[in-house]
Design a protein around this motif. Structure first.
Motif, mmCIF file in Angstrom:
data_model
loop_
_atom_site.group_PDB
_atom_site.id
_atom_site.type_symbol
_atom_site.label_atom_id
_atom_site.label_comp_id
_atom_site.label_asym_id
_atom_site.label_seq_id
_atom_site.Cartn_x
_atom_site.Cartn_y
_atom_site.Cartn_z
ATOM 1 N N PRO A 11 -34.860 -43.365 -10.938
ATOM 2 C CA PRO A 11 -33.688 -44.292 -10.894
ATOM 3 C C PRO A 11 -33.435 -45.122 -9.532
ATOM 4 N N THR A 12 -33.467 -46.257 -9.668
ATOM 5 C CA THR A 12 -33.040 -46.919 -8.423
ATOM 6 C C THR A 12 -32.010 -47.818 -8.499
ATOM 7 N N LEU A 13 -31.517 -48.472 -7.325
ATOM 8 C CA LEU A 13 -30.520 -49.581 -7.329
ATOM 9 C C LEU A 13 -30.847 -50.698 -8.140
ATOM 10 N N GLU A 14 -32.129 -50.998 -8.197
ATOM 11 C CA GLU A 14 -32.463 -52.132 -9.103
ATOM 12 C C GLU A 14 -32.313 -51.917 -10.401
ATOM 13 N N ASN A 15 -32.581 -50.777 -11.151
ATOM 14 C CA ASN A 15 -32.360 -50.280 -12.274
ATOM 15 C C ASN A 15 -30.840 -50.280 -12.703
ATOM 16 N N SER A 16 -30.155 -49.998 -11.769
ATOM 17 C CA SER A 16 -28.755 -49.605 -12.410
ATOM 18 C C SER A 16 -27.956 -51.120 -12.070
ATOM 19 N N GLU A 17 -28.510 -51.940 -11.373
ATOM 20 C CA GLU A 17 -27.896 -53.359 -11.562
ATOM 21 C C GLU A 17 -28.467 -54.180 -12.591
ATOM 22 N N ASN A 18 -29.181 -53.796 -13.474
ATOM 23 C CA ASN A 18 -29.559 -54.323 -14.726
ATOM 24 C C ASN A 18 -28.786 -54.014 -15.917
ATOM 25 N N ARG A 19 -28.136 -52.771 -15.863
ATOM 26 C CA ARG A 19 -27.528 -52.029 -16.833
ATOM 27 C C ARG A 19 -26.180 -52.999 -17.166
ATOM 28 N N GLN A 20 -26.055 -53.137 -18.509
ATOM 29 C CA GLN A 20 -24.876 -53.899 -19.014
ATOM 30 C C GLN A 20 -23.725 -52.943 -19.279
ATOM 31 N N PHE A 21 -22.603 -53.404 -19.340
ATOM 32 C CA PHE A 21 -21.083 -52.900 -19.629
ATOM 33 C C PHE A 21 -21.309 -52.350 -21.124
ATOM 34 N N ASP A 22 -21.052 -50.924 -21.142
ATOM 35 C CA ASP A 22 -21.150 -50.165 -22.412
ATOM 36 C C ASP A 22 -19.707 -49.962 -22.665
ATOM 37 N N PHE A 23 -19.162 -50.896 -23.517
ATOM 38 C CA PHE A 23 -17.796 -50.849 -24.252
ATOM 39 C C PHE A 23 -17.539 -49.605 -24.702
ATOM 40 N N PRO A 24 -18.318 -49.279 -25.838
ATOM 41 C CA PRO A 24 -18.082 -47.773 -26.512
ATOM 42 C C PRO A 24 -17.875 -46.768 -25.685
ATOM 43 N N THR A 25 -18.928 -46.592 -24.936
ATOM 44 C CA THR A 25 -18.547 -45.608 -23.929
ATOM 45 C C THR A 25 -17.333 -45.610 -23.003
ATOM 46 N N PHE A 26 -17.044 -46.461 -22.559
ATOM 47 C CA PHE A 26 -15.739 -46.994 -21.749
ATOM 48 C C PHE A 26 -14.303 -46.680 -22.538
ATOM 49 N N ALA A 27 -14.378 -47.088 -23.793
ATOM 50 C CA ALA A 27 -13.194 -46.893 -24.849
ATOM 51 C C ALA A 27 -13.113 -45.573 -24.986
ATOM 52 N N ASN A 28 -14.420 -44.652 -25.281
ATOM 53 C CA ASN A 28 -14.300 -43.431 -25.384
ATOM 54 C C ASN A 28 -13.652 -42.383 -24.342
ATOM 55 N N ARG A 29 -14.124 -42.868 -23.169
ATOM 56 C CA ARG A 29 -13.481 -42.059 -21.994
ATOM 57 C C ARG A 29 -12.132 -42.337 -21.961
ATOM 58 N N ILE A 30 -11.676 -43.635 -22.011
ATOM 59 C CA ILE A 30 -10.330 -44.056 -22.108
ATOM 60 C C ILE A 30 -9.539 -43.248 -22.912
ATOM 61 N N LEU A 31 -9.925 -43.393 -24.124
ATOM 62 C CA LEU A 31 -9.191 -42.609 -25.149
ATOM 63 C C LEU A 31 -9.110 -41.037 -24.996
ATOM 64 N N LYS A 32 -10.247 -40.567 -24.538
ATOM 65 C CA LYS A 32 -10.261 -39.096 -24.106
ATOM 66 C C LYS A 32 -9.117 -38.871 -23.085
ATOM 67 N N ALA A 33 -9.182 -39.490 -22.032
ATOM 68 C CA ALA A 33 -8.138 -39.306 -20.835
ATOM 69 C C ALA A 33 -6.766 -39.671 -21.328
#
Length: 103
Positions: A11-33
């Protein structure tokens, strides 16, 4: 032929820049918190409502110095990337230690 097991991509910086925002993961973590804060808040409210250990946990006139120490630790740890629950536990521990040992 190349061995497919040894030809792995790091995994490099180039690969991490191409990732898109994952709303289900974000919502899951917010709901758990939020659920964790809701549970801890409900326990705290029950303890205060029925006067269970509130004399030892919350003093009648709290000093601002222990509170500020715990808040500084909480904010510093969350800015460093520590999750909220361990950072809050560390902040409460510092608040309690300053309150008990210095005042």
């Amino acid at each position: 032929m190349d061995n497919p097991l040894t030809n792995t991509q790091e995994p490099t910086l180039e690969n991490s820049e191409n990732r898109q925002f994952d709303f289900p993961t974000f919502a899951n973590r917010i709901l758990k918190a939020g659920f964790a804060l809701l549970v801890f808040g409900a326990i705290f409210i029950v303890l205060i409502k029925f006067n269970i250990v509130t004399d030892h946990v919350i003093p009648p006139f709290p000093d601002p110095i222990p509170f500020a120490g715990g808040a500084i630790v909480l904010v510093a740890l969350t800015l460093l990337g520590v999750p909220l629950i361990p950072a809050a536990a560390a902040g409460v521990a510092i608040w309690w230690l300053i309150q008990d040992f210095f005042f």
